[in-house]
Design a protein around this motif. Structure first.
Motif, short mmCIF file in Angstrom:
data_model
loop_
_atom_site.label_atom_id
_atom_site.label_comp_id
_atom_site.label_asym_id
_atom_site.label_seq_id
_atom_site.Cartn_x
_atom_site.Cartn_y
_atom_site.Cartn_z
N ILE A 439 0.83 -1.21 0.00
CA ILE A 439 0.00 0.00 0.00
C ILE A 439 0.86 1.26 0.00
O ILE A 439 0.51 2.27 -0.62
CB ILE A 439 -0.96 -0.03 1.20
N LYS A 440 2.02 1.20 0.65
CA LYS A 440 2.91 2.37 0.68
C LYS A 440 3.33 2.83 -0.70
O LYS A 440 3.67 4.00 -0.90
CB LYS A 440 4.14 2.06 1.52
N GLY A 441 3.33 1.92 -1.67
CA GLY A 441 3.76 2.26 -3.02
C GLY A 441 2.65 2.71 -3.94
O GLY A 441 2.88 2.90 -5.14
N VAL A 442 1.43 2.86 -3.41
CA VAL A 442 0.27 3.22 -4.24
C VAL A 442 -0.09 4.69 -4.00
O VAL A 442 -0.36 5.09 -2.87
CB VAL A 442 -0.94 2.32 -3.92
N ASP A 443 -0.14 5.46 -5.07
CA ASP A 443 -0.53 6.87 -4.95
C ASP A 443 -2.05 7.05 -5.02
O ASP A 443 -2.63 7.81 -4.24
CB ASP A 443 0.13 7.69 -6.06
N LYS A 444 -2.68 6.37 -5.96
CA LYS A 444 -4.14 6.46 -6.14
C LYS A 444 -4.66 5.05 -6.36
O LYS A 444 -4.42 4.44 -7.40
CB LYS A 444 -4.50 7.33 -7.34
#
Length: 547
Positions: A439-444
């Motif tokens: 999740i930390k690597g997801v912007d949108k």
């Protein structure tokens, strides 16, 4: 003659009653009847030899016999009431033969030497009658007989031996936990199945198997009467190839997520999940509606299992690829010409999907399939490329193979066995990665948990999937719950958007307990394992907006 025409000409049927949409095989019995021991293995061998000898004496070049005792106990409750308790038993013999290069099948509930001999003679007569319109002879992949062997589902608590009162008490405690935490309505169910199957063939196999499956589930509903709205949340359990130990809560391995508990592995706390479900169903009543557009999706295994089932499991069934299921279950976009290229990109290089009948605690796990083939594992998609299908003894020659995949199954003694889906699972990633790391690597993006409504076309290509819980991800963090979410894609586009996998520590299974196929329709149970997985740039629609 293809399998569909053979079944129609043979006039076979699936006996049973319906409880709602739940299939019940056999006739009603008392709970005590389910605890009685089955027929001794030595007697079953004697009866099987009667069938094999009778078939050969009538001209069969191959024969197999299945002596089956199928037990079911289904429990249904709502709020503080028991709605139904269904106990069923089915016992009989199914005999399949090849004569004059053609299949024949017959079944009987007269489990005596005379009844079995007559049944075998009928099967041969059907084969010879069918041979008059057969254009190509049946070609079976060779299978060495395994002698006298047995296999049992590993379990520590036989669910049928647990008192009915204890099981009902668990369901009512589950309901009460939901009601105490704000649910307006709740239903809970417990499905238990035991297949006692004896298989013998002219290849020299005598196989005794004792297969157990269990599925606890519920649906919780929260109501906003002032607004005239309601929302539901289903159980995050998985149907399992286990005994009642799945529900004893002693080894409950809880899977954490960004908003707390998101699932269980190998053991399940039904009461705890129901309490959480009520709170989450209430939260859904005020959740923000999604804005349609492109999102990166983080899909939990309890959700992704259904997508695997529909977009990989079914389209890689060889009989569907060949068109045998077109009239009822559809065909497949994953046609033989794509497989023959050895380069068809089903998904990204991260996508490695295996079929197997051996994974512990799963629904499809057995020692041997219903053709006497030992359970095994094989690749369907390797590094994103379509490399194989699901095939049984009379199909593998089409693929140039010489060995069955061992995925033949019949749902009862009076049903002819045919190709059914084994466990089909996405392998976890090799790099250490948790859900929070992903999740930390997801912007949108959107984090989706649980199975919801879905739609997919008859070639298993264009689809739409919903879910149970949806959480908005912004700049690497979960910022709140969403509602009215569904994603749309085609199978190849979707699997090629697979961008990241969690590791084996997040790997869990989802299951389908009543998967239908064939005419007459049969059911089977199958699991799908996966880690939490990320798919980039998937189209999301708003299902709540009125046109």
């Amino acid at each position: 003659m293809n399998r569909r025409n053979f079944i129609n000409l043979s006039g076979l049927g699936v006996g049973g009653l319906l409880v709602g949409s739940i299939p019940v095989m056999g006739h009603a019995v008392s709970p005590d009847r389910l605890l009685e021991p089955g027929v001794d293995t030595a007697i079953k061998k004697q009866l099987a030899d009667v069938a094999l000898n009778a078939a050969k004496s009538r001209g069969a070049t191959y024969a197999d016999v299945r002596i089956g005792r199928y037990l079911q106990q289904f429990l249904f409750t709502r709020e503080k009431q028991v709605q139904n308790i269904s106990n069923a038993e089915s016992y009989g013999v199914g005999i399949r033969v090849i004569a004059n290069g053609t299949w024949g099948f017959s079944a009987t509930s007269d489990v005596t030497p005379d009844g079995i001999a007559k049944c075998a003679a009928t099967a041969v007569a059907i084969a010879k009658a069918n041979a008059k319109i057969q254009t190509e002879p049946v070609v079976l992949a060779p299978q060495k007989g395994v002698g006298e062997v047995s296999w049992k589902t590993p379990l520590t608590k036989n669910a049928f031996q647990m008192p009915v009162k204890d099981k009902i008490d668990l369901l009512l405690r589950t309901n009460n936990a939901a009601l105490e935490n704000g649910a307006g309505f709740v239903t809970s169910n417990l499905f238990m199945i035991n297949e006692q199957k004896y298989f013998a063939s002219t290849d020299g196999s005598y196989i005794d198997q004792d297969v157990h499956r269990i599925w606890p589930t519920f649906t919780v509903t929260a109501v906003d009467r002032a607004a005239g709205k309601f929302k539901t949340r289903d159980a995050l359990s998985s149907p399992m190839g286990m005994g009642y130990e799945y529900l004893d809560g002693l080894a409950s391995e809880k899977i954490p997520g960004p908003n707390g508990l998101v699932g269980y592995r190998n053991s399940y706390d039904m009461v705890e999940d129901a309490a959480l479900a009520a709170k989450q169903a209430k939260e859904k009543l005020t959740a923000k509606t999604v804005s349609a557009g492109k999102y990166d999706l983080v899909l939990d295994p309890n959700h992704l299992g259904l997508t695997i089932h529909e977009s990989v499991g079914h389209p890689t069934e060889l009989d569907r690829v060949l068109g045998y299921e077109a009239n009822y279950a559809g065909t497949s976009f994953a046609t033989l010409d794509k497989w023959k290229t050895k380069s068809f990109k089903y998904g990204s290089e991260l996508v490695n999907i295996v079929a197997d009948k051996k994974q512990p605690y799963t629904l499809g796990t057995v020692g041997y399939d219903d053709e006497g083939v030992p359970a095994k594992e094989w690749d369907l998609i390797k590094n994103g490329v379509l490399v194989n299908y699901q095939a049984i003894r009379d199909q593998v020659a089409i693929l140039g193979g010489t060995e069955s995949n061992g995925c033949c199954y019949a749902d009862n003694w009076d049903s002819v066995q045919f190709q059914r889906m084994p466990n089909v699972s996405l392998k976890p990633g090799t790099e250490k990665r948790s859900v929070l790391d992903m999740i930390k690597g997801v912007d949108k993006g959107i984090y989706i948990i649980g199975r919801g409504s879905y739609s997919i076309d008859q070639q298993r290509y264009n689809f739409q999937f919903g879910g149970q819980l949806f959480y908005e991800i912004k700049n690497g963090e979960v910022v709140g719950m969403l509602d009215d979410v569904a994603y749309q894609a085609n199978t190849q586009e979707f699997w090629n958007s697979c961008a990241q996998l969690c590791d084996k520590d997040d790997y869990r299974t989802f299951g389908s307990f009543f998967d239908g196929k064939g005419q007459p329709s049969q059911i089977s149970a199958v699991s799908h394992g996966s880690p939490t997985t990320r798919f980039n740039g998937v189209n999301v629609i708003n299902t709540g907006r009125k046109i």
